[in-house]
Design a protein around this motif. Sequence first.
Motif, PDB file in Angstrom:
ATOM      1  N   LYS A 103      34.494  54.938 -46.497  1.00  0.00           N
ATOM      2  CA  LYS A 103      35.505  54.625 -45.480  1.00  0.00           C
ATOM      3  C   LYS A 103      35.877  55.808 -44.600  1.00  0.00           C
ATOM      4  CE  LYS A 103      37.289  50.690 -47.971  1.00  0.00           C
ATOM      5  NZ  LYS A 103      38.430  49.938 -48.419  1.00  0.00           N
ATOM      6  N   SER A 104      34.950  56.719 -44.414  1.00  0.00           N
ATOM      7  CA  SER A 104      35.149  57.859 -43.535  1.00  0.00           C
ATOM      8  C   SER A 104      33.972  57.945 -42.561  1.00  0.00           C
ATOM      9  CB  SER A 104      35.240  59.143 -44.363  1.00  0.00           C
ATOM     10  OG  SER A 104      35.495  60.238 -43.531  1.00  0.00           O
ATOM     11  N   PRO A 105      34.241  58.083 -41.253  1.00  0.00           N
ATOM     12  CA  PRO A 105      33.150  58.180 -40.284  1.00  0.00           C
ATOM     13  C   PRO A 105      32.322  59.452 -40.454  1.00  0.00           C
ATOM     14  CG  PRO A 105      35.239  57.675 -39.197  1.00  0.00           C
ATOM     15  CD  PRO A 105      35.556  58.061 -40.601  1.00  0.00           C
ATOM     16  N   VAL A 106      31.000  59.280 -40.400  1.00  0.00           N
ATOM     17  CA  VAL A 106      30.054  60.397 -40.472  1.00  0.00           C
ATOM     18  C   VAL A 106      29.022  60.192 -39.375  1.00  0.00           C
ATOM     19  CG1 VAL A 106      28.246  61.516 -41.860  1.00  0.00           C
ATOM     20  CG2 VAL A 106      30.331  60.694 -42.972  1.00  0.00           C
ATOM     21  N   LYS A 107      28.664  61.304 -38.707  1.00  0.00           N
ATOM     22  CA  LYS A 107      27.596  61.206 -37.713  1.00  0.00           C
ATOM     23  C   LYS A 107      26.536  62.243 -38.012  1.00  0.00           C
ATOM     24  CE  LYS A 107      30.225  63.683 -34.159  1.00  0.00           C
ATOM     25  NZ  LYS A 107      30.623  63.589 -32.749  1.00  0.00           N
ATOM     26  N   GLY A 148      41.357  65.714 -37.153  1.00  0.00           N
ATOM     27  CA  GLY A 148      40.715  64.787 -36.235  1.00  0.00           C
ATOM     28  C   GLY A 148      39.401  65.323 -35.698  1.00  0.00           C
ATOM     29  N   GLY A 149      39.049  66.545 -36.083  1.00  0.00           N
ATOM     30  CA  GLY A 149      37.790  67.148 -35.665  1.00  0.00           C
ATOM     31  C   GLY A 149      36.682  66.817 -36.645  1.00  0.00           C
ATOM     32  N   TRP A 150      35.564  67.483 -36.468  1.00  0.00           N
ATOM     33  CA  TRP A 150      34.378  67.207 -37.283  1.00  0.00           C
ATOM     34  C   TRP A 150      34.095  68.363 -38.224  1.00  0.00           C
ATOM     35  CZ3 TRP A 150      33.235  62.359 -37.200  1.00  0.00           C
ATOM     36  CH2 TRP A 150      33.585  61.609 -36.071  1.00  0.00           C
ATOM     37  N   GLU A 206      36.875  65.213 -25.827  1.00  0.00           N
ATOM     38  CA  GLU A 206      36.891  66.216 -24.762  1.00  0.00           C
ATOM     39  C   GLU A 206      37.709  67.426 -25.195  1.00  0.00           C
ATOM     40  OE1 GLU A 206      38.306  63.956 -21.411  1.00  0.00           O
ATOM     41  OE2 GLU A 206      36.250  63.507 -20.744  1.00  0.00           O
ATOM     42  N   ARG A 207      38.851  67.157 -25.832  1.00  0.00           N
ATOM     43  CA  ARG A 207      39.697  68.244 -26.315  1.00  0.00           C
ATOM     44  C   ARG A 207      38.967  69.060 -27.394  1.00  0.00           C
ATOM     45  NH1 ARG A 207      45.205  66.652 -28.934  1.00  0.00           N
ATOM     46  NH2 ARG A 207      44.177  67.176 -30.859  1.00  0.00           N
ATOM     47  N   LEU A 208      38.277  68.370 -28.301  1.00  0.00           N
ATOM     48  CA  LEU A 208      37.513  69.071 -29.334  1.00  0.00           C
ATOM     49  C   LEU A 208      36.398  69.910 -28.717  1.00  0.00           C
ATOM     50  CD1 LEU A 208      37.143  66.265 -32.048  1.00  0.00           C
ATOM     51  CD2 LEU A 208      38.574  68.329 -32.194  1.00  0.00           C
ATOM     52  N   GLN A 209      35.725  69.338 -27.729  1.00  0.00           N
ATOM     53  CA  GLN A 209      34.626  70.042 -27.060  1.00  0.00           C
ATOM     54  C   GLN A 209      35.133  71.315 -26.383  1.00  0.00           C
ATOM     55  OE1 GLN A 209      32.630  68.045 -23.686  1.00  0.00           O
ATOM     56  NE2 GLN A 209      30.776  68.183 -24.943  1.00  0.00           N
ATOM     57  N   GLN A 210      36.283  71.212 -25.727  1.00  0.00           N
ATOM     58  CA  GLN A 210      36.876  72.381 -25.068  1.00  0.00           C
ATOM     59  C   GLN A 210      37.256  73.458 -26.087  1.00  0.00           C
ATOM     60  OE1 GLN A 210      40.079  70.550 -22.921  1.00  0.00           O
ATOM     61  NE2 GLN A 210      38.738  69.756 -21.321  1.00  0.00           N
ATOM     62  N   ALA A 211      37.605  73.017 -27.310  1.00  0.00           N
ATOM     63  CA  ALA A 211      37.978  73.956 -28.370  1.00  0.00           C
ATOM     64  C   ALA A 211      36.754  74.514 -29.107  1.00  0.00           C
ATOM     65  CB  ALA A 211      38.922  73.280 -29.356  1.00  0.00           C
ATOM     66  N   ALA A 233      31.517  67.562 -31.256  1.00  0.00           N
ATOM     67  CA  ALA A 233      32.243  66.715 -30.306  1.00  0.00           C
ATOM     68  C   ALA A 233      31.281  66.110 -29.289  1.00  0.00           C
ATOM     69  CB  ALA A 233      33.319  67.526 -29.595  1.00  0.00           C
ATOM     70  N   ASP A 234      31.470  64.830 -28.990  1.00  0.00           N
ATOM     71  CA  ASP A 234      30.591  64.146 -28.039  1.00  0.00           C
ATOM     72  C   ASP A 234      31.369  63.081 -27.270  1.00  0.00           C
ATOM     73  OD1 ASP A 234      28.574  63.022 -26.564  1.00  0.00           O
ATOM     74  OD2 ASP A 234      27.379  62.386 -28.295  1.00  0.00           O
ATOM     75  N   PRO A 235      32.123  63.498 -26.239  1.00  0.00           N
ATOM     76  CA  PRO A 235      32.897  62.521 -25.477  1.00  0.00           C
ATOM     77  C   PRO A 235      32.038  61.488 -24.737  1.00  0.00           C
ATOM     78  CG  PRO A 235      33.030  64.705 -24.465  1.00  0.00           C
ATOM     79  CD  PRO A 235      32.308  64.853 -25.759  1.00  0.00           C
ATOM     80  N   SER A 236      30.770  61.788 -24.518  1.00  0.00           N
ATOM     81  CA  SER A 236      29.907  60.859 -23.784  1.00  0.00           C
ATOM     82  C   SER A 236      29.710  59.539 -24.540  1.00  0.00           C
ATOM     83  CB  SER A 236      28.557  61.496 -23.478  1.00  0.00           C
ATOM     84  OG  SER A 236      27.801  61.667 -24.669  1.00  0.00           O
TER      85      SER A 236
END
Length: 149
Positions: A17-21, A40-42, A128-133, A138-141
């Motif tokens: 029950k946890s998202p993984v990519k 909330g990050g990866w 987007e916020r994660l990517q900037q950090a 992070a993959d906002p696309s």
Amino acid sequence: MTVMPGLTLPAYFSYYKSPVKMAGTPEGGIKAWRLSHDTGGWEPADDLIEEILFAVGGEISSLTVDAFIQWTEHDRGRYLKGEGPVFALYETVRAIVESAQSEGRRLTARELALVRGIRRKTFVMFEERLQQAGDPAADPSLGAEEGNS
């Protein structure tokens, strides 16, 4: 670990029950990340790759891009607290869901579409916020793509 034949990357999963990519590396390997309920990050999750790829049913399942986005944003909205536009949208989703629950009913088709649309938007905003950090996973696309169903 080398990419398995027949495995298309990136790939998305629910792991207990946890998202993984998972994504390919330039060297032909695989990297994995699991959603952190604290930030909330990866978080790196390479130790889960073999268990996920060789699992048969149970608490591990493959997800579509849209299901991955919805699951990720469900968890972020549930576990994270904060200020700003993303958190205001999480509160909106929470209010819609809690209203239906208090009335003892499922979400209407319109409510469900609204919740799903908000979650796609918050996914992009958060990523987007994660990517900037500097979060490498992070993959906002993903949330910006149409037809992720």
